[in-house]
Design a protein around this motif. Structure first.
Motif, mmCIF file in Angstrom:
data_model
loop_
_atom_site.group_PDB
_atom_site.id
_atom_site.type_symbol
_atom_site.label_atom_id
_atom_site.label_comp_id
_atom_site.label_asym_id
_atom_site.label_seq_id
_atom_site.Cartn_x
_atom_site.Cartn_y
_atom_site.Cartn_z
ATOM 1 N N ALA A 36 0.709 -1.524 0.013
ATOM 2 C CA ALA A 36 0.166 0.059 -0.188
ATOM 3 C C ALA A 36 1.151 1.579 0.228
ATOM 4 C CB ALA A 36 -1.234 -0.379 1.048
ATOM 5 N N GLY A 37 1.414 1.519 1.004
ATOM 6 C CA GLY A 37 3.159 1.997 0.551
ATOM 7 C C GLY A 37 3.979 2.516 -0.444
ATOM 8 N N GLN A 38 4.223 1.461 -1.081
ATOM 9 C CA GLN A 38 5.319 1.760 -2.100
ATOM 10 C C GLN A 38 4.200 1.953 -2.945
ATOM 11 O OE1 GLN A 38 8.023 1.898 -1.920
ATOM 12 N NE2 GLN A 38 8.797 1.238 -4.069
ATOM 13 N N ASN A 39 3.012 1.341 -3.308
ATOM 14 C CA ASN A 39 2.397 1.611 -4.503
ATOM 15 C C ASN A 39 2.039 2.867 -5.258
ATOM 16 O OD1 ASN A 39 1.836 -1.174 -6.677
ATOM 17 N ND2 ASN A 39 1.450 -1.981 -4.786
ATOM 18 N N MET A 174 -4.056 -2.348 -4.246
ATOM 19 C CA MET A 174 -5.593 -1.826 -4.275
ATOM 20 C C MET A 174 -5.371 -0.671 -4.131
ATOM 21 S SD MET A 174 -9.262 -3.590 -4.591
ATOM 22 C CE MET A 174 -9.346 -4.161 -3.072
ATOM 23 N N LEU A 175 -5.086 -0.833 -2.383
ATOM 24 C CA LEU A 175 -5.261 0.454 -2.153
ATOM 25 C C LEU A 175 -4.198 1.267 -1.705
ATOM 26 C CD1 LEU A 175 -5.694 -1.828 2.013
ATOM 27 C CD2 LEU A 175 -6.996 -0.523 0.647
ATOM 28 N N GLY A 176 -3.154 1.204 -2.065
ATOM 29 C CA GLY A 176 -2.240 2.130 -2.605
ATOM 30 C C GLY A 176 -2.263 2.465 -4.030
ATOM 31 N N SER A 177 -3.311 2.400 -4.612
ATOM 32 C CA SER A 177 -3.225 2.410 -6.216
ATOM 33 C C SER A 177 -4.739 3.412 -6.876
ATOM 34 C CB SER A 177 -2.389 1.353 -6.936
ATOM 35 O OG SER A 177 -2.962 0.507 -7.086
ATOM 36 N N THR A 178 -5.595 2.076 -6.418
ATOM 37 C CA THR A 178 -7.089 2.801 -7.495
ATOM 38 C C THR A 178 -7.921 2.710 -5.758
ATOM 39 O OG1 THR A 178 -7.199 0.439 -8.030
ATOM 40 C CG2 THR A 178 -9.578 0.992 -7.897
ATOM 41 N N LEU A 179 -7.745 3.146 -4.800
ATOM 42 C CA LEU A 179 -7.985 3.687 -3.782
ATOM 43 C C LEU A 179 -7.796 5.401 -3.909
ATOM 44 C CD1 LEU A 179 -9.979 4.672 -1.082
ATOM 45 C CD2 LEU A 179 -8.085 3.471 0.302
ATOM 46 N N PRO A 180 -6.715 5.367 -4.003
ATOM 47 C CA PRO A 180 -5.847 7.339 -4.054
ATOM 48 C C PRO A 180 -5.943 8.020 -5.402
ATOM 49 C CG PRO A 180 -4.291 5.888 -3.243
ATOM 50 C CD PRO A 180 -5.244 4.775 -3.995
ATOM 51 N N THR A 296 -6.279 -5.957 -9.171
ATOM 52 C CA THR A 296 -6.556 -6.104 -8.281
ATOM 53 C C THR A 296 -7.312 -7.215 -7.718
ATOM 54 O OG1 THR A 296 -5.581 -4.114 -6.734
ATOM 55 C CG2 THR A 296 -6.140 -6.546 -5.291
ATOM 56 N N VAL A 297 -7.965 -7.375 -8.330
ATOM 57 C CA VAL A 297 -9.384 -8.743 -8.610
ATOM 58 C C VAL A 297 -8.891 -9.668 -9.482
ATOM 59 C CG1 VAL A 297 -11.570 -8.896 -9.288
ATOM 60 C CG2 VAL A 297 -11.269 -7.219 -8.144
ATOM 61 N N ALA A 298 -8.333 -9.025 -10.057
ATOM 62 C CA ALA A 298 -7.622 -10.404 -11.142
ATOM 63 C C ALA A 298 -6.730 -11.098 -10.519
ATOM 64 C CB ALA A 298 -7.600 -10.190 -12.411
ATOM 65 N N MET A 299 -6.256 -10.041 -9.563
ATOM 66 C CA MET A 299 -4.499 -11.272 -8.951
ATOM 67 C C MET A 299 -5.433 -11.813 -8.419
ATOM 68 S SD MET A 299 -1.406 -9.152 -7.274
ATOM 69 C CE MET A 299 -1.093 -8.574 -8.648
ATOM 70 N N LEU A 300 -6.036 -11.424 -7.720
ATOM 71 C CA LEU A 300 -7.049 -12.223 -6.329
ATOM 72 C C LEU A 300 -7.335 -13.442 -7.185
ATOM 73 C CD1 LEU A 300 -8.277 -9.528 -4.101
ATOM 74 C CD2 LEU A 300 -6.239 -11.296 -3.471
ATOM 75 N N VAL A 301 -8.459 -13.872 -7.795
ATOM 76 C CA VAL A 301 -9.124 -14.173 -7.708
ATOM 77 C C VAL A 301 -8.299 -15.639 -9.135
ATOM 78 C CG1 VAL A 301 -10.666 -15.212 -10.034
ATOM 79 C CG2 VAL A 301 -11.228 -13.136 -8.751
ATOM 80 N N SER A 302 -7.339 -14.887 -9.526
ATOM 81 C CA SER A 302 -6.288 -15.797 -10.546
ATOM 82 C C SER A 302 -5.120 -16.841 -9.445
ATOM 83 C CB SER A 302 -5.590 -15.196 -11.185
ATOM 84 O OG SER A 302 -4.485 -14.355 -10.831
ATOM 85 N N MET A 303 -5.192 -16.124 -8.180
ATOM 86 C CA MET A 303 -4.029 -17.048 -7.339
ATOM 87 C C MET A 303 -4.553 -18.690 -6.828
ATOM 88 S SD MET A 303 -1.927 -16.073 -5.823
ATOM 89 C CE MET A 303 -1.425 -14.493 -5.811
ATOM 90 N N THR A 304 -5.443 -19.051 -6.981
ATOM 91 C CA THR A 304 -5.730 -20.368 -6.500
ATOM 92 C C THR A 304 -5.300 -21.485 -7.630
ATOM 93 O OG1 THR A 304 -6.909 -19.700 -5.140
ATOM 94 C CG2 THR A 304 -7.033 -22.058 -6.539
ATOM 95 N N GLY A 305 -5.380 -20.521 -8.897
ATOM 96 C CA GLY A 305 -5.329 -21.330 -10.113
ATOM 97 C C GLY A 305 -3.594 -21.218 -10.827
ATOM 98 N N TRP A 306 -2.619 -19.968 -10.036
ATOM 99 C CA TRP A 306 -1.219 -19.900 -10.136
ATOM 100 C C TRP A 306 -0.116 -20.838 -9.078
ATOM 101 C CZ3 TRP A 306 0.994 -18.328 -14.127
ATOM 102 C CH2 TRP A 306 0.791 -17.471 -15.224
ATOM 103 N N VAL A 307 -1.347 -21.030 -7.979
ATOM 104 C CA VAL A 307 -0.897 -22.294 -7.382
ATOM 105 C C VAL A 307 -1.211 -23.796 -7.699
ATOM 106 C CG1 VAL A 307 -0.976 -23.525 -4.397
ATOM 107 C CG2 VAL A 307 -1.255 -21.265 -4.806
ATOM 108 N N TRP A 308 -1.865 -24.233 -8.534
ATOM 109 C CA TRP A 308 -2.585 -25.358 -9.370
ATOM 110 C C TRP A 308 -0.791 -25.179 -10.273
ATOM 111 C CZ3 TRP A 308 -3.583 -26.248 -14.075
ATOM 112 C CH2 TRP A 308 -3.882 -27.880 -14.201
ATOM 113 N N LEU A 309 -1.276 -23.876 -11.373
ATOM 114 C CA LEU A 309 -0.610 -24.321 -12.351
ATOM 115 C C LEU A 309 0.838 -24.786 -11.698
ATOM 116 C CD1 LEU A 309 -0.416 -24.012 -15.293
ATOM 117 C CD2 LEU A 309 0.048 -22.012 -15.120
ATOM 118 N N SER A 310 1.552 -23.605 -10.960
ATOM 119 C CA SER A 310 2.468 -24.052 -10.697
ATOM 120 C C SER A 310 3.231 -25.548 -9.771
ATOM 121 C CB SER A 310 3.136 -23.075 -9.771
ATOM 122 O OG SER A 310 2.539 -23.436 -8.518
ATOM 123 N N ASN A 311 2.326 -25.977 -9.069
ATOM 124 C CA ASN A 311 2.311 -27.823 -9.084
ATOM 125 C C ASN A 311 2.523 -28.199 -10.034
ATOM 126 O OD1 ASN A 311 2.801 -27.096 -6.366
ATOM 127 N ND2 ASN A 311 0.559 -26.759 -5.447
#
Length: 472
Positions: A36-39, A174-180, A296-311
């Motif tokens: 948040a602070g960095q973005n 999202m809090l450091g880019s979308t909200l601002p 951000t939404v896409a990042m959150l939604v796709s995370m499970t898929g990336w964990v599966w894909l990496s395995n």
């Protein structure tokens, strides 16, 4: 002398052990805070300096580069310091607490910069603010990553923890880019509006850090080793020795080089987007905020898929896939222009977030494997040092990216302003912004992909080394 390793139910401080979910949520809160602070600074900092403080693009880029270089070289020192620290809170938590205070202070100073009536004084003031902010970022990120490596000897659990960190990074982004951006679209890009945004994000950073410290107080951790006479008398020599040892770790070195390309490309891509939506697409900051929200939404939604894909296909292959997707998304901006349909902008935001999730998850999961492999093969605990070296390369690449971008914009004639709105820009300045948001990030991703072709360490090798250590 190597350190005693705690088990999953014991802590070095002798306190009550943290539950698995407390560790996971605490691991989420750390990146939420620093992302948040960095973005906020990454997305709006350069534009605020050029369009609100009338600092030239070249000078603004040089200031960012100077601060990044300072911060980068501070990273290994903080990492080694946290490796050796002995406090009632353990090695890492005091650093997190200090970082959670310093980062909001830097934000308030930067975006609350007063009118000095002198460009030189304004430049000096924002440099000081950015140094404080960057110090806070280092104090949060280095111990935070080291704690993840210490928290589990299971590479799959470390991948899960990395997924939780990535969730936190996504929410923080999202809090450091979308909200601002949304807030500024309502208040207008005034100095007061920027200060209000900085105070909101600063409160998020502080609150998330305090919660993380509380949740991780009982997490598994290791004690600081007994220091040799050389380390006590000459810490610089000890640090240089740690640098040399880390660089000999070939998997780590390969990942670090790929990370340089990754951070160079994403730093320019993120910073230039704030300019491109305003100048290239001629859109209000609402569009910028919506883009990052969808990412951000896409990042959150796709995370499970990336964990599966990496395995499924391996972390390396998943990482390369994510890099390629990001490159294509950035290149697609070459086809955009004023009047671009919001649907296409939204698709780019979604794909950018999807690729970002894969890049973050796989990059840091691979790094955790390389650091763990160093421990099980050497018996030495150097997590903080490795985390410091990782962010050193990150900061140097980001420094180079922002310096190159600022110098490129200045050379192509970008005109600064003190009104909060962009001045009328020439065709060459518009071209420079377009190249910064498209071609340059894509080329950087290709560099990362080529580097990853030389990476050889896999999860099976790490697990075999772990088993050999247990049986030894």
């Amino acid at each position: 002398m190597s350190e005693p390793v705690t088990t999953a139910i014991e802590t070095s401080g002798g306190g009550k052990a943290a539950g698995l979910w407390a560790i996971r949520i605490g691991s989420l809160m750390i990146p939420l805070a620093h992302a948040a602070g960095q973005n906020l600074v990454t997305v709006l900092g350069l534009r605020f300096m050029t369009d609100s403080l009338a600092i030239s693009a070249g000078a603004a880029g040089a200031i960012f580069a100077f601060v990044k270089i300072y911060d980068g070289f501070a990273d290994p020192a903080v990492g080694a310091w946290s490796d050796r620290a002995k406090t009632p809170w353990g090695r890492r938590l005091p650093f997190l607490f200090a970082g959670g205070i310093a980062m909001p202070l830097g934000l308030a100073l930067l975006f609350g910069a007063p009118s000095f009536g002198s460009i030189l004084l304004a430049q000096l003031f924002v440099t000081l603010a950015l140094v404080i902010h960057a110090t806070g970022y280092t104090l949060l990120t280095i111990p935070g990553f080291a704690m993840l490596v210490e928290s589990s000897s299971d590479p799959r659990e470390r991948t899960r923890l990395m997924a939780w960190r990535t969730y936190g990074n996504a929410i923080g982004t999202m809090l450091g880019s979308t909200l601002p951006a949304w807030v500024l679209s309502m208040t207008g890009p005034t100095r007061g509006g920027h200060l209000g945004v900085a105070m909101i994000v600063g409160a998020v950073v502080l609150g998330a850090t305090l919660l993380a410290v509380r949740l991780l107080a009982g997490a598994p951790r290791t004690e600081a080793p007994d220091q040799t006479g050389v380390e006590r008398v000459n810490p610089v020599r000890a640090l240089l020795r740690q640098v040399a040892l880390a660089w000999r770790n070939v998997p780590f070195r390969t990942l670090a080089i790929a990370h340089v390309f990754l951070l160079f490309g994403t730093a320019i891509g993120s910073a230039s987007l704030a300019f491109y939506t305003r100048v290239g697409l001629e859109q209000a900051d609402t569009v910028l905020g919506t883009y990052f929200m969808l990412a951000t939404v896409a990042m959150l939604v796709s995370m499970t898929g990336w964990v599966w894909l990496s395995n499924r296909i391996g972390k390396k292959s998943a990482y390369i896939t994510a890099l390629a997707i990001y490159a294509v998304v950035q290149l697609s901006w070459l086809l955009a222009g004023p009047g671009e349909p919001m649907t296409l902008i939204a698709v780019r935001g979604g794909l950018s977030g999807l690729s970002g999730a894969g890049m973050i998850l796989c990059a840091y999961s691979l790094l955790s494997d390389a650091v763990r492999y160093d421990y099980v093969t050497s018996g030495q605990r150097r997590e903080g040092s490795f985390a410091g070296f990782t962010t050193l390369f990150d900061k140097l690449s980001s420094a180079a990216a922002l310096a190159v971008m600022g110098a490129f914009l200045a050379a192509m004639g970008y005109a600064p302003s003190a009104s909060g709105m962009a001045a009328q820009q020439s065709d060459s300045a518009r071209l420079a912004i377009l190249l910064c948001v498209s071609v340059i990030p894509a080329v950087a991703m290709v560099g990362a992909i080529v580097t990853m072709a030389f990476y050889r360490l896999d999860a099976a090798t790490v697990e075999a080394a772990e088993l050999q250590q247990v049986n030894a």
